[in-house]
Design an enzyme around this catalytic site. Structure first.
Site, PDB file in Angstrom:
ATOM      1  N   ASP A  71       9.936  33.291  31.941  1.00 45.89           N
ATOM      2  CA  ASP A  71       9.239  34.360  32.650  1.00 45.89           C
ATOM      3  C   ASP A  71       8.230  35.049  31.745  1.00 45.89           C
ATOM      4  OD1 ASP A  71      11.558  35.301  31.240  1.00 45.89           O
ATOM      5  OD2 ASP A  71      11.409  37.218  32.285  1.00 45.89           O
ATOM      6  N   GLU A 136      14.063  37.511  30.932  1.00 44.02           N
ATOM      7  CA  GLU A 136      14.017  38.180  29.631  1.00 44.02           C
ATOM      8  C   GLU A 136      13.040  39.343  29.653  1.00 44.02           C
ATOM      9  OE1 GLU A 136      13.023  39.161  25.469  1.00 44.02           O
ATOM     10  OE2 GLU A 136      11.671  38.513  27.059  1.00 44.02           O
TER      11      GLU A 136
END
Length: 377
Positions: A71, A136
């Site tokens: 991400d 994250e």
């Protein structure tokens, strides 16, 4: 000028996937397909819409984890990018795109390093595992944290872990992150009594009440740090109050603050000391705490020695062993019992407009990972 290599090509493929946190956008499928061709067993440990890939090859100890996230943070104003953030573009030896440094190049370099290592070695000692998440950059509740909890419950015990975060400072390999400060957030609501500013005896101004407590919080020395970490810091990031009218004393004052704390303090001790100060000033308040992660430190051992040797061999400089910067998923892996380091590209452009990485660094980073594996497995 290198215009094509396995690491560069995979980095570009990953950048082209619009994986805004927590959307994986198919990145793990792409990586999983590559790993399965090497014989890796793929397992999806997903939760609350977050994609988590746990892939393993080999058996027994030592268990080496290669960890990272697919991400990325939002792009910011598109008109301030010099090219489409999800269309990777090379200009003057620099690869541009969201996630180029944080951390799709790190993931690509790890995958390509393992491809070379496995093909060259065939059999090797122990187990190689990939732990890849799409959570994250977001709340980080259902990504690596969640996977670690599940694997702990099975009795999985890692020995080493490399996180591919952008760790380098001025040139590739000049820093290896061996620890991080903890992060503790507080959301405080100081309660007062709203009323007209002309009648101060009928109101309780929460801003005035909080000011002396804030002064004490700012002046407090929470600890003195140690050989590896600077002293714990307290920072207020936002104070908000008011009703929108200049003749009304507000009924509450909201304060957002953060501790970046070293191993000399704990989240529990900081919470206790803050609440003691608030009570000392007889405040009426509500306080919510959010612990992003405890501090961790990897002591000198086989992983640091191997990673430092590989970095110096490839980069030509002796790497600094560093504990600064923000948080990373290493904070969830270290308490699991593993020696953990972070090794990745230069971090100057992470989270910024026109994020980028040097093309020449991609294969060199992959070689650093490969050399580290060769020493430990």
């Amino acid at each position: 000028m290198t215009t094509s290599s396995p690491t560069l090509d995979l980095t570009r493929e990953l950048i082209s996937r619009r994986s805004l946190t927590p959307d994986d956008a198919g990145c793990c499928d792409l990586i999983g397909e590559r790993l399965s061709k090497l014989g890796f067993k793929l397992e999806w440990i997903n939760s609350e819409g977050v994609i988590n890939l746990w892939a393993t090859l080999g058996s027994g100890a030592p268990l080496m984890i290669l960890a990272g996230h697919t991400d990325v943070v939002p792009t910011g104003p598109l008109d301030q990018w010099n090219s489409d953030p999800f269309t990777p573009e090379i200009r003057d030896g620099i690869l541009y795109g969201r996630g180029a440094a944080d951390m799709k190049s790190g993931l690509a370099a790890m995958v390509c390093a393992v491809e070379r290592f496995v093909k060259a070695r065939g059999k090797f000692k122990g187990t190689i595992a990939f732990l890849i998440t799409s959570d994250e950059e977001g709340v980080a509740l259902f990504g690596t944290r969640y996977v670690v909890e599940q694997l702990k419950a099975r009795g999985v015990k890692p020995d080493y872990a490399i996180v591919g975060e952008a760790s380098s400072n001025e040139q590739l390999g000049d820093r290896i992150v061996i620890g991080r400060r903890g992060s503790l957030n507080g959301i405080l609501k100081v309660l007062g009594k709203q009323g007209h500013v002309a009648y101060p005896h009928k109101v309780e101004n929460p801003i005035h009440r909080f000011a002396p407590a804030l002064a004490e919080l700012v002046a407090t020395q929470w600890d003195t740090g140690n050989a590896h970490f600077p002293p714990t810091s307290f920072q207020v990031s936002n104070i908000h109050s008011g009703t929108g009218a200049n003749n009304v004393v507000p009924g509450e004052c909201q304060v957002v603050f953060n501790f970046r704390f070293c191993t000399e303090s704990t989240a529990a001790s900081l919470r206790e000391r803050v609440e003691a100060i608030l009570k000392k000033h007889t405040l009426r308040y509500e306080l919510d705490w959010q612990l992003s992660g405890e501090p961790f430190l990897t002591r000198q051992g086989q992983l640091i020695e191997a990673a430092a040797k590989a970095s110096q061999e490839i980069s030509g400089v002796k790497p600094e062993l560093f504990t600064g910067g923000g948080t990373s998923d290493a904070r969830f892996i270290s308490p699991w019992g593993a020696e953990v380091v972070e090794i990745g590209p230069i971090n100057d452009s992470i989270h910024k407009l026109n994020e980028h990485v040097k093309v020449a660094d991609l294969d060199r980073l992959s070689t650093i990972y490969e050399r580290t594996l060769e020493q430990l497995l």
